[in-house]
Design a protein around this motif. Structure first.
Motif, PDB file in Angstrom:
ATOM      1  N   LYS A  89       0.845  -1.195   0.000  1.00  0.00           N
ATOM      2  CA  LYS A  89       0.000   0.000   0.000  1.00  0.00           C
ATOM      3  C   LYS A  89       0.880   1.246   0.000  1.00  0.00           C
ATOM      4  N   ALA A  90       1.972   1.194   0.761  1.00  0.00           N
ATOM      5  CA  ALA A  90       2.889   2.330   0.810  1.00  0.00           C
ATOM      6  C   ALA A  90       3.479   2.615  -0.569  1.00  0.00           C
ATOM      7  N   GLN A  91       3.870   1.590  -1.296  1.00  0.00           N
ATOM      8  CA  GLN A  91       4.446   1.786  -2.623  1.00  0.00           C
ATOM      9  C   GLN A  91       3.407   2.349  -3.582  1.00  0.00           C
ATOM     10  N   GLU A  92       2.170   1.892  -3.437  1.00  0.00           N
ATOM     11  CA  GLU A  92       1.077   2.416  -4.279  1.00  0.00           C
ATOM     12  C   GLU A  92       0.873   3.913  -4.031  1.00  0.00           C
ATOM     13  N   LEU A  93       0.861   4.313  -2.761  1.00  0.00           N
ATOM     14  CA  LEU A  93       0.687   5.729  -2.425  1.00  0.00           C
ATOM     15  C   LEU A  93       1.890   6.551  -2.877  1.00  0.00           C
ATOM     16  N   ALA A  94       3.098   5.998  -2.708  1.00  0.00           N
ATOM     17  CA  ALA A  94       4.312   6.717  -3.135  1.00  0.00           C
ATOM     18  C   ALA A  94       4.299   6.947  -4.639  1.00  0.00           C
ATOM     19  N   ASN A  95       3.804   6.001  -5.393  1.00  0.00           N
ATOM     20  CA  ASN A  95       3.719   6.158  -6.843  1.00  0.00           C
ATOM     21  C   ASN A  95       2.718   7.244  -7.222  1.00  0.00           C
ATOM     22  N   GLN A  96       1.620   7.358  -6.447  1.00  0.00           N
ATOM     23  CA  GLN A  96       0.662   8.445  -6.691  1.00  0.00           C
ATOM     24  C   GLN A  96       1.328   9.796  -6.483  1.00  0.00           C
TER      25      GLN A  96
END
Length: 989
Positions: A336-343
C-alpha cells in the motif's frame, strides 16, 4: 514518446508560439551579478581551533555564524553535548496534557486538523501516531487547498462536530488565526488545542490550550520551532506522562522531514532536532518513508528533503488531496505504501510540467511589466494558472529578477483570485498585504512568503496597489542581490578532505547556509550542458598555476555562462559527489565574475548620519542612576538641567549641550519643565508640524518659590509667553538652578527622524556599516538579523544611539539616553509593535518564569525580566503578583534578584482580580506611549525627552491646525500626563 525533449507534443507547439511572441517583447536587463560581501578579517582563538579539531578553516566558519566560544563550538559540532529543552516550557502544555488524557480516558472523538504542506502533514502524523499509540479514538482531517484553503473553516468545523461527533480538535500547523472557527466549535461543544507557529493575531482564539513558540522569549531555544516541532514537543510530553519516553526518538524522522521542508532557521533546538533526526529519516523503518526514498535520487544531508521528499509530498497537497500524504506517512503495509508513493510521484511530475509552463508565461509577462524600469515588484495573474503551484513559480521569478513577486490564478466561476507571494530582504510581505487589506478577502503569511485571495473584479486594482506599495517600500533601496562570502581560499588548499570536513557544519538550511568559498583567477577549460533542456552546465576549471583542476556544476546557468578560455573568479559550495561508490570533489557554483572586473556598485539610499548646527534652548536630562527609581515622591538624588542649543528643520532636531546644572528633585507633579498643552495666547491646541523660525529666542525666569512646592505659578514674576510662541516650557527657578554648582560640558545631541523610512532594516544595515562600533542599537523583546541590539540593562556610553524598538515609558527612554550619553539619536521604530493584552502578557511572563526555573536555578534579575518583556517595573510587579495569586508561581525579591518557583495550576476568575484590571491599564498606557513615539512630531518627542523651549509662529500654527487635529488631543493629554510623572513615582518606571 519524447519529441524534441518534450514529454507532451502539445508543449512543443506551445513553446514555438510563445517564443515567437517573446521576440516581440522588450528585453529586460536581468540582475544577474551579485554583490559579493566578504567577511571582516578575524583570527580564531586557540580554544576555537581546538574545538574544531585543529582545523582553522572550520573555526573561522563557525565564527562567521556567531559561534565564538569553545562550549558553543563543541555543542554545534557534537549533538550529544546539546541539552534539549523540556516540553513543559510551553505555558499551556499542562492544560493540553490534562485535556488529551481526559479525552483518551472517556473515549471522546479526537480530530487532528492539519495543513496540506509538509510541515502540516508531518505534524499531523506525529500527533496521530502518538494518540493511536495511547489508545485514543482519533482521526485526522486535512482541508483541500483548492476548495477550502489554509486553516480551519466554518463548514469543516460544523461537519466535524455533527457528523464526526468530535469533542476535541487538535490543530497542527494552523489555527492561531481562526478565532471565529474555534469560537463556533466551542459553541457546538467542541474544544480545541492549538498547535501552531504562524504569526499570532492580537486576540487569540478561545482554545483550551495554545502551544505556540512565539509566546516564548525570542532568545528561547524553542522560539523558531515549526508546526512539526511543536507537535513533537506535545508528543514528547504525552509519552513521558504515560511512562513511554523510549518511544519519543521514534518520531524524529517525521520531525527532520517537516522541519527541513518548512525552511525554518536551523539554530538552537531546530538544528539539534534535525542533526539527530536526519539519520533517523534516512534509515526510517516506516513503510511510507522507505517507499518515498526508493523513488528519490540519493542526496546528502538536507538536500534529500529539499530536493527529494518535500516536493513530492507538497505536490499532492498542491494538486490533489494531502490526506494521501498522511496515509503514506502512517501506513504499515509495504505494498500500500508503494502504491501511495507512486501516486505522489505522478503528482510531482504533473507539478513540474505545470511549473515549467506557468513560469514560461509568467516570465514573458514579467519582462513586459519591468521593461520600462519604473516598478520594483511584479503582480501577475492568469485564468490558466494553477493556484497550487504559483508559489513555486513566484520563487523562481524572485530568483531571476530579485524583486517581490505576487502571482495568482483567477477562478472566473468563483469570481476570485488566489495567489502566493515571495519576497526579498528589506521588505515585509506581511506588511505589504496588511496595507492593502481593504482589497483582499483573505491573506496571511510571513515576511518572505505569503498567500492571499481577493474578488476577481478587484484583480487589476490589487495588482497595481501591491506594486505601488512595494515601490514605496523599496524606493531608493538596492535591488541587487548580495552573496555572503564565508572564506577566500587558495586552490592548493581545496580538496576532497576539506569538502568532507565542511560536512561537520551541517545540517544546512536557513541561518546555517552551506559555506560559500571563493577562488580567484581560474580559467574555464570547457563547459557542457546538463539535462534534456540544457538549463544546467558542468564546467572544468584550472587554477592560475595549472597545478589544480576542478569540476564544477552550475544550476540554471543557460543565461549566465562564462566562455571557454575566460579567466574568472568563483564563488561556490564545495561538495562530495558519489558515483559508483566513488567519492570525488565537486564545486557547486553560486556566482562568478571575470577576473579583475570591478565590484558592481551597491544601489542604496544614502542616509545622512551627520550632525547639524543649532540655536539656543534649555532642557533637563534625567540622571540614569535614578531614572527608574520608585522609592517615593521626594528624591534626594539630583536631576541634570542641560542648557541646550537646538535647530529643527522638520526632520532633524540638532541639540548642542552648552552647560549642565544640577538641582535636587522636588515633589512629583509640581517639578518644572511642564509643556503647555495649548497656546496661552490663542487658546488653540499646539501645532506640532509647524516649521521653526530661523532664530527663536526664549527668556527664562523664576516662576515659583522652591521652598513652597505647592504654591501656584506666579504670572507677575514671569513674563507671559508671547502670541508668537505657542509652545512654552517652564524653566528652573533661580533657587533650583543655584542649588548646586554648574558643570561645563561640550557635546552635541542630534535627533534624526527615520520612522517613516520604507525599509527600516536597511536603515540599520547602512548605519551599522557606516558607524561601526560607534553605533548602539536599542531593542529589547525583538532581534535584528545580523545585529546585536542592547537593552536597558546592557546599554553603555556610545556616540550614536539608534532606537529600533521604542521603550515602554518616558522614564525608561530617559534612562537609556542618560546611560548612553549619545551625540546622535536616530528614531527608527522598525520593530513590530507589541500590543498584547493582559492574558498574553501573563503567558509570556509565565514562560520566562519556567525558563528561569529550568535553566537559571529559579533566579532572574528584575531589570532583565523587564527588558525581556520590554515592559515597565509596574507591569512586571503586577504580573508576578497575579501569577502568585493564581498559585501558578511563588516568588520573592532580594537585592534586585527575583527568586522564582513553579507552584501548581491556575484558579478561575483571574480576570476579576483588581490586579488584572490594573495590569490591563498599565499595558494600555505602554501601548499609548509607543504609539505616541511612532506618530508624534520629532520636536514634540525631543521636548518631552529633553524638555526645552521651541518657539513657533502663530501663523504657522493656525495654518497646519487641521492637519493634526485628530492627534492633537491625544498628544496634549499624553504630554500633560507624562510631564507630571517624575522618576520617583512608584510603578511608572
Amino acid at each position: 514518446m519524447v519529441q524534441n525533449g518534450y514529454a507532451n507534443p502539445a508543449l512543443l507547439i506551445y513553446d514555438l508560439v510563445w517564443r515567437k511572441i517573446e521576440n516581440m517583447v522588450s528585453t529586460v536587463p536581468l540582475v544577474t551579478k551579485k554583490i559579493w560581501k566578504f567577511p571582516e578579517p578575524s583570527q580564531p582563538s586557540c580554544e576555537m581551533v581546538a574545538a574544531a579539531g585543529g582545523h582553522e578553516i572550520l573555526a573561522r566558519l563557525m565564527m562567521r555564524r556567531g559561534i565564538n566560544k569553545r562550549e558553543q563550538a563543541e555543542a554545534f559540532l557534537d549533538s550529544s553535548k546539546y541539552t534539549a529543552s523540556s516540553p513543559m516550557e510551553f505555558a499551556d502544555m499542562s492544560k493540553a496534557i490534562v485535556r488529551i488524557t481526559q479525552a483518551i480516558a472517556s473515549k471522546e472523538k479526537v480530530i487532528v486538523y492539519g495543513d496540506y504542506d509538509v510541515d502540516g502533514v508531518t505534524a499531523t502524523s506525529v500527533v496521530l501516531t502518538v494518540l493511536q499509540k495511547l489508545g485514543a479514538n482519533v482521526d485526522f482531517y486535512i482541508p483541500s487547498r483548492a476548495s477550502e484553503g489554509y486553516g480551519l473553516n466554518l463548514k469543516a468545523v460544523s461537519i466535524l462536530a455533527s457528523k464526526k461527533r468530535a469533542k476535541l480538535i487538535i490543530t497542527c500547523d494552523c489555527g492561531i488565526s481562526n478565532f471565529a472557527e474555534i469560537n463556533l466549535a466551542k459553541s457546538l461543544g467542541v474544544e480545541t488545542i492549538i498547535v501552531d507557529h504562524h504569526s499570532m493575531p492580537e486576540v487569540l482564539p478561545p482554545a483550551v490550550a495554545t502551544l505556540h513558540p512565539k509566546q516564548l522569549p525570542e532568545d528561547h531555544p524553542l522560539f523558531h520551532l515549526p508546526g512539526v516541532g511543536v507537535a513533537y514537543k506535545l508528543a514528547e510530553a504525552l509519552l513521558e506522562d504515560n511512562n513511554l519516553a523510549a518511544e519519543v526518538p521514534k518520531l524524529l524522522d517525521f520531525v527532520a522531514l517537516g522541519m527541513i521542508a518548512d525552511m525554518v532557521p536551523l539554530v538552537q533546538e531546530n538544528r539539534y532536532l534535525v542533526q539527530i533526526g536526519l539519520p533517523a529519516l534516512v534509515n526510517s523503518p516506516r513503510a511510507g518513508i522507505k517507499a518515498l526514498l526508493d523513488n528519490t535520487v540519493k542526496m546528502d544531508g538536507t538536500d534529500i528533503v529539499g530536493f527529494g521528499l518535500a516536493p513530492r509530498i507538497n505536490a499532492v497537497g498542491r494538486l490533489a488531496d494531502a490526506s494521501l500524504a498522511v496515509n503514506l506517512m502512517t501506513v504499515e503495509d509495504e505494498s500500500k505504501a508503494q502504491e501511495l508513493a507512486n501516486q505522489l510521484e505522478m503528482e510531482n511530475a504533473r507539478r513540474q510540467e505545470l511549473c515549467d509552463q506557468i513560469f514560461f508565461e509568467a516570465d514573458l509577462k514579467a519582462k513586459h511589466a519591468l521593461s520600462d524600469g519604473q516598478d520594483n515588484a511584479l503582480a501577475l495573474y492568469s485564468t490558466t494558472w494553477h493556484h497550487g503551484v504559483v508559489g513555486i513559480v513566484a520563487s523562481r521569478l524572485v530568483e531571476k529578477y530579485h524583486c517581490p513577486v505576487f502571482i495568482a490564478e483567477m477562478d472566473q466561476e468563483e469570481g476570485k483570485i488566489k495567489g502566493s507571494a515571495r519576497g526579498i530582504s528589506g521588505i515585509d510581505l506581511y506588511q505589504i498585504l496588511k496595507a492593502n487589506d481593504h482589497l483582499l478577502t483573505k491573506w496571511g503569511g510571513h515576511q518572505m512568503a505569503a498567500g492571499f485571495s481577493a474578488e476577481a473584479v478587484n484583480a487589476d486594482v490589487l495588482c497595481r496597489a501591491l506594486v505601488d506599495s512595494c515601490n514605496r517600500a523599496l524606493s531608493g533601496q538596492r535591488r541587487r542581490p548580495v552573496l555572503e562570502i564565508d572564506l577566500s581560499i587558495e586552490p592548493n588548499l581545496l580538496d576532497l578532505s576539506l569538502a568532507k570536513l565542511l560536512r561537520k557544519m551541517g545540517p544546512f538550511g536557513m541561518w546555517n547556509k552551506k559555506p560559500v568559498l571563493t577562488m580567484q583567477s581560474l580559467t574555464v577549460l570547457s563547459s557542457r550542458p546538463l539535462g534534456k533542456e540544457g538549463k544546467h552546465h558542468r564546467l572544468m576549471l584550472r587554477s592560475a598555476d595549472g597545478a589544480n583542476q576542478f569540476e564544477c556544476v552550475y544550476w540554471r546557468s543557460a543565461d549566465n555562462l562564462p566562455a571557454d578560455g575566460e579567466e574568472i573568479d568563483l564563488a561556490f559550495n564545495p561538495e562530495v559527489n558519489v558515483f559508483n561508490h566513488t567519492e570525488r570533489l565537486q564545486l557547486v557554483l553560486c556566482d562568478w565574475r571575470r577576473n579583475g572586473e570591478p565590484e558592481p556598485e551597491e544601489e542604496e539610499e544614502l542616509l545622512d548620519f551627520t550632525p547639524a548646527a543649532s540655536t539656543v534652548t534649555t532642557a533637563p536630562l534625567v540622571a540614569a542612576d535614578h531614572a527608574d527609581s520608585s522609592k517615593g515622591l521626594v528624591q534626594a538624588l539630583a536631576n541634570h538641567v542641560v542648557h541646550l542649543e537646538t535647530r529643527y528643520d522638520g526632520t532633524t532636531a540638532s541639540t548642542s549641550v552648552a552647560e549642565i546644572s544640577f538641582v535636587p528633585d522636588i515633589i512629583s507633579g509640581s517639578a518644572g519643565f511642564q509643556p503647555a498643552s495649548k497656546n496661552p495666547s490663542s487658546n488653540r491646541p499646539i501645532n506640532h508640524k509647524s516649521a521653526l523660525p530661523s532664530q527663536p529666542q526664549v527668556d527664562f525666569h523664576p516662576t515659583r518659590d522652591v521652598s513652597n512646592p505647592t504654591s501656584q505659578v506666579s504670572n507677575t514674576s514671569t513674563p507671559a509667553c508671547s502670541s508668537s510662541s505657542p509652545l512654552c516650557f517652564r524653566p528652573p527657578t533661580s533657587a533650583e538652578s543655584g542649588a548646586l554648582t554648574s558643570t561645563r560640558a561640550s557635546c552635541q545631541i542630534t535627533f534624526k527622524d527615520l520612522r517613516s523610512h520604507a525599509s527600516p532594516a536597511s536603515v540599520v544595515d547602512t548605519a551599522s556599516r557606516k558607524l561601526g562600533d560607534e553605533l548602539s542599537i536599542f531593542a529589547e523583546s525583538c532581534k535584528l538579523n545580523g545585529h546585536e541590539p542592547c537593552d536597558r540593562s546592557s546599554i553603555q556610553a556610545t556616540s550614536n544611539l539608534l532606537i529600533w524598538q521604542f521603550p515602554p515609558s518616558i522614564q525608561v527612554f530617559r534612562s537609556i539616553i542618560s546611560k548612553s550619553q549619545p551625540s546622535r539619536i536616530y528614531l527608527c521604530g522598525g520593530a513590530a509593535r507589541e500590543d498584547y493584552d493582559a492574558s498574553s502578557f501573563l503567558k509570556r511572563l509565565l514562560a520566562m518564569v519556567r525558563f528561569a526555573v529550568n535553566q537559571r536555578d529559579g533566579q532572574a534579575h528584575a531589570e532583565k525580566l523587564c527588558a525581556g518583556l520590554s515592559t515597565t517595573k509596574m507591569a512586571l510587579a503586577l504580573g508576578l503578583t497575579l501569577l502568585k495569586k493564581l498559585e501558578l508561581i511563588d516568588w520573592y525579591a532580594e537585592d534586585s534578584v527575583i527568586f522564582l518557583d513553579i507552584s501548581g495550576s491556575s484558579a478561575e476568575g483571574f480576570d476579576e482580580l483588581p490586579e488584572y484590571r490594573q495590569l490591563a491599564n498599565t499595558l494600555r498606557e505602554i501601548t499609548e506611549f509607543r504609539n505616541w513615539c511612532a506618530e508624534a512630531p520629532l520636536n514634540e518627542i525631543q521636548s518631552v525627552l529633553l524638555p526645552n523651549a521651541i518657539r513657533l509662529s502663530e501663523e504657522k500654527a493656525e495654518t497646519s491646525q487641521e492637519g493634526v487635529r485628530k492627534d492633537t488631543t491625544l498628544r496634549a493629554n499624553y504630554n500633560d500626563r507624562a510631564s507630571h510623572v517624575q522618576p520617583g513615582q512608584p510603578g511608572k518606571s
